[in-house]
Design a protein around this motif. Sequence first.
Motif, PDB file in Angstrom:
ATOM      1  N   LYS A  58       0.833  -1.207   0.000  1.00  0.00           N
ATOM      2  CA  LYS A  58       0.000   0.000   0.000  1.00  0.00           C
ATOM      3  C   LYS A  58       0.863   1.251   0.000  1.00  0.00           C
ATOM      4  N   THR A  88       2.710   6.644   2.204  1.00  0.00           N
ATOM      5  CA  THR A  88       1.607   7.038   1.320  1.00  0.00           C
ATOM      6  C   THR A  88       0.418   7.535   2.126  1.00  0.00           C
ATOM      7  N   THR A  89       0.082   6.791   3.167  1.00  0.00           N
ATOM      8  CA  THR A  89      -1.118   7.152   3.935  1.00  0.00           C
ATOM      9  C   THR A  89      -0.797   7.972   5.181  1.00  0.00           C
ATOM     10  N   SER A 149     -10.476  10.570 -11.409  1.00  0.00           N
ATOM     11  CA  SER A 149     -11.465  11.034 -12.380  1.00  0.00           C
ATOM     12  C   SER A 149     -10.932  10.901 -13.816  1.00  0.00           C
ATOM     13  N   GLN A 161      -7.397   2.392  -6.805  1.00  0.00           N
ATOM     14  CA  GLN A 161      -7.952   3.709  -6.503  1.00  0.00           C
ATOM     15  C   GLN A 161      -8.088   3.855  -4.985  1.00  0.00           C
ATOM     16  N   VAL A 162      -7.443   4.869  -4.443  1.00  0.00           N
ATOM     17  CA  VAL A 162      -7.551   5.143  -3.003  1.00  0.00           C
ATOM     18  C   VAL A 162      -8.098   6.556  -2.881  1.00  0.00           C
ATOM     19  N   GLY A 163      -9.356   6.679  -2.490  1.00  0.00           N
ATOM     20  CA  GLY A 163      -9.998   8.000  -2.431  1.00  0.00           C
ATOM     21  C   GLY A 163     -10.101   8.568  -3.836  1.00  0.00           C
ATOM     22  N   ASP A 164      -9.524   9.744  -4.036  1.00  0.00           N
ATOM     23  CA  ASP A 164      -9.646  10.402  -5.340  1.00  0.00           C
ATOM     24  C   ASP A 164      -8.443  10.156  -6.247  1.00  0.00           C
TER      25      ASP A 164
END
Lengths: 268, 234
Positions: free
Chosen positions: A155, A193-194, B18, B28-31
């Motif tokens: 991730k 990343t997060t 988008s 896809q993580v969020g936008d």
Amino acid sequence: MGVNPGIELIDKNGKRTDGRKVDEVRPIHIEAGVLHRADGSAYLEWGNNKVMAAVYGPREFNPRRFQKADKCVVRCKYNMAAFSTSDRKRPGPDRRSQEISKVIADAFENVVLTEKWPRGVIDINMEILQADAGTRIAALTAAAVALADAGIPMKGMVAGCATGKVDGKLCVDLNGPEDNYGESDLPVAVNMTTGEIVLLQMDGHLTGREFEKALDMTVKACDQVYQAQRDALERRFTAKLDELEKDTPAPRRGKQQEAKEVVEAEVA
Amino acid sequence: MSQKRELVIAGDAIGPASEWKATTGCKQVGDVVVALQSGLLAKYNGKVSVIPLNGSYEPRAGDTVVGIVSEANPGNWIIDIRAPWDAPMHVSEAPWRVDFGETMAYLRPGDAILCKILFVDGQKKVQVTLKDRNLTKLEGGELMEVPPVKVARIIGKNGSMLNLIKEYVECWLFVGQNGRIWINGEPDEVLLAKRAIRLIADEAHLPGLTDRVRAFLEASKPGGVDADLFTEEE
């Protein structure tokens, strides 16, 4: 956190024993893809720390009773070489190395897409060749690069650093004497990343305010570590590509072809 | 493949969700679309994927692979297909009538077979079969291994790269989806085929690959297989 025999850890100018400022990280150099037998590997030099990390797998977990039906297990082995410290380190697993192996495995289980390989295992071996404080974070940093080198989906990259309290002042990335005679140590690893914290431990005492400040300083330092990791991986992959961009080598002649030419020359 | 592709590291943000639809190697993580693997970025028609530069073989039903027998049990064989999991092959999936306990008479540990993945279930339990056209025990020849992520380039679009090699090399060639390649023929031909495949595997992610492979083969064997026929007739 031993008793200081009288070493001045921070001088009047605010410089530390190795001349760094309180928020300065030791120089880091990482090399990815150094072991050919492993699926992924990395060698790291961080100050006087030298670490080798190798990743094997994913592969089937045997014995089967340890398998997880829905995901793979991340199995870590942190080991300090007998010659890694000034006093000979008694070889073999001990309480400390088992603990470090466990916390690093837990950190990586949060970022590796373990559900991709049910019943499997990913082995991460970390060997400390030379130790000078902060080896758990050094090992984790090297292991993260080795995982990326092995092509294991994650991730995000994990980078870490430690902040400690030395002579009443918070210092980033403690060195040997500071770690031995300082008042506190706070190793942290972050998913870059997060922004999630995947490892956090603390040794010694910090006040609530100090803890918050130390955490901020560590997370900031992680950016530098992450950059070193990125550089190593980019070097690894672009070197691969650049090396290949050279002209196609002339075909090597096989032994049989050479023999054929000799025979033909003799006949002629 | 006319320009250099961008390199991404696991966790890198590729672009807004988008604009890009995440396919293999990203999510896809969020936008945003985030890379899950380190590799080269491929953007095409609003879709984005990451071509890994490293990684293990992931079996899929229908794949034809070169397996190596690692165990012969009374009722099945265990086949190593270079995947994280071993693949059993039940005696009923063999093209012979095998009595219980007689598996060793047909396939022994170390034997290579050209087999097909019958199914892969949710727990990634894999079964392989020898019961289909062209599937067989491989006898003679040589095996070579390349990273499974390079197989697509070795085969080429509609087998174009493989056909190119076959224009120059006179031998039996089979490329398994797991990156194991079986080559059978005269030693010189096998050697040339192996070198050409090694070249493709090493340079799989660079533009102009077909031209370089053709140049290499042409330099090694001017005129290809047809030239051989021509000289023989002379």
